[in-house]
Design a protein around this motif. Sequence first.
Motif, PDB file in Angstrom:
ATOM      1  N   GLY A   1       1.072  -0.840  -0.112  1.00  0.00           N
ATOM      2  CA  GLY A   1       0.176   0.412  -0.366  1.00  0.00           C
ATOM      3  C   GLY A   1       0.879   1.268  -0.156  1.00  0.00           C
ATOM      4  N   ASN A   2       0.223   2.296   0.257  1.00  0.00           N
ATOM      5  CA  ASN A   2       1.302   3.799   0.291  1.00  0.00           C
ATOM      6  C   ASN A   2       1.559   3.498   1.464  1.00  0.00           C
ATOM      7  OD1 ASN A   2       0.818   4.844  -1.985  1.00  0.00           O
ATOM      8  ND2 ASN A   2      -1.408   5.312  -1.686  1.00  0.00           N
ATOM      9  N   THR A   3       1.921   3.077   2.321  1.00  0.00           N
ATOM     10  CA  THR A   3       2.708   3.286   3.731  1.00  0.00           C
ATOM     11  C   THR A   3       3.719   1.347   4.152  1.00  0.00           C
ATOM     12  OG1 THR A   3       1.162   2.359   4.954  1.00  0.00           O
ATOM     13  CG2 THR A   3       0.974   4.936   4.505  1.00  0.00           C
TER      14      THR A   3
ATOM     15  N   GLY B   1       9.784 -15.940  10.634  1.00  0.00           N
ATOM     16  CA  GLY B   1       9.833 -15.320   9.708  1.00  0.00           C
ATOM     17  C   GLY B   1       8.784 -13.790   9.446  1.00  0.00           C
ATOM     18  N   GLY B   2       8.935 -12.994   8.782  1.00  0.00           N
ATOM     19  CA  GLY B   2       8.088 -12.052   8.434  1.00  0.00           C
ATOM     20  C   GLY B   2       7.240 -11.422   7.308  1.00  0.00           C
ATOM     21  N   THR B   3       7.005 -10.175   7.313  1.00  0.00           N
ATOM     22  CA  THR B   3       6.490  -9.355   5.767  1.00  0.00           C
ATOM     23  C   THR B   3       6.571  -8.549   5.535  1.00  0.00           C
ATOM     24  OG1 THR B   3       4.405  -8.862   6.844  1.00  0.00           O
ATOM     25  CG2 THR B   3       4.115 -11.501   6.064  1.00  0.00           C
ATOM     26  N   LEU B   4       7.282  -7.972   4.855  1.00  0.00           N
ATOM     27  CA  LEU B   4       6.796  -6.178   4.388  1.00  0.00           C
ATOM     28  C   LEU B   4       6.434  -6.186   2.733  1.00  0.00           C
ATOM     29  CD1 LEU B   4       8.812  -4.115   4.984  1.00  0.00           C
ATOM     30  CD2 LEU B   4      10.752  -4.450   3.850  1.00  0.00           C
ATOM     31  N   GLY B   5       5.816  -4.293   3.018  1.00  0.00           N
ATOM     32  CA  GLY B   5       4.944  -4.377   2.112  1.00  0.00           C
ATOM     33  C   GLY B   5       5.048  -2.678   2.410  1.00  0.00           C
ATOM     34  N   GLY B   6       5.275  -2.196   1.252  1.00  0.00           N
ATOM     35  CA  GLY B   6       5.114  -0.857   0.708  1.00  0.00           C
ATOM     36  C   GLY B   6       4.989  -0.123  -0.279  1.00  0.00           C
ATOM     37  N   PRO B   7       5.504   1.435  -0.724  1.00  0.00           N
ATOM     38  CA  PRO B   7       4.845   1.767  -2.095  1.00  0.00           C
ATOM     39  C   PRO B   7       6.285   2.009  -3.328  1.00  0.00           C
ATOM     40  CG  PRO B   7       5.400   3.591  -0.117  1.00  0.00           C
ATOM     41  CD  PRO B   7       4.741   1.942   0.351  1.00  0.00           C
TER      42      PRO B   7
END
Length: 188
Positions: A112-114, A154-160
């Motif tokens: 997303g945007n953040t 583990g982990g996750t990461l999302g962004g613009p």
Amino acid sequence: IGAVVSEQEIDQLPSQGRNHLSLMQLVPGLVPELTPGEFEGGNFNANGRSIASNLWTVDGAANQDTDGGGTGPQARITLDSMAEFQVLTHQYTAEFGGSSGVIVNAVTKSGGNTLHGNVFEFLRDSRFNAPYYFAPVGADGKKQKDGLNRNQFGGTLGGPVMRDKLFFFGAYQRTRARQMANDNVAFV
């Protein structure tokens, strides 16, 4: 006819080995092929149909294990990267015309945007478990434990990438398990 397992259910319900396939027990009418609870390979059916007729999709694209007869998903999707999954057991629309078995459509999360993400670790250790009822008795007169030490992390990461236009999302999960084999002695 079927059911949708929502993101809230995926996040809050316990699952065996953090595998989304164990959450399929929430869907009415699904029957495991071998033993109850053994959904690890996707071996289940509904309405008497063959497990070879099951269709797995991720975000609408076919995701079949063709080497294993097409019964389970090719890629294992981590729970943290899954937004929801839909399980159809009967009377499908025309888009699923190539399958007569159970249809599972997993929908993954997106960026997303953040910038957002999470990190996790789950531990199982024999020090916290009671010994197996049929475990052999050691020289000290106590039942031997299995020496299980299982870490899932583990982990996750999302962004613009480009605000309001292009996003990224990634997930990682690893399982490390160590266990001692107990001696099995039987007198017949």
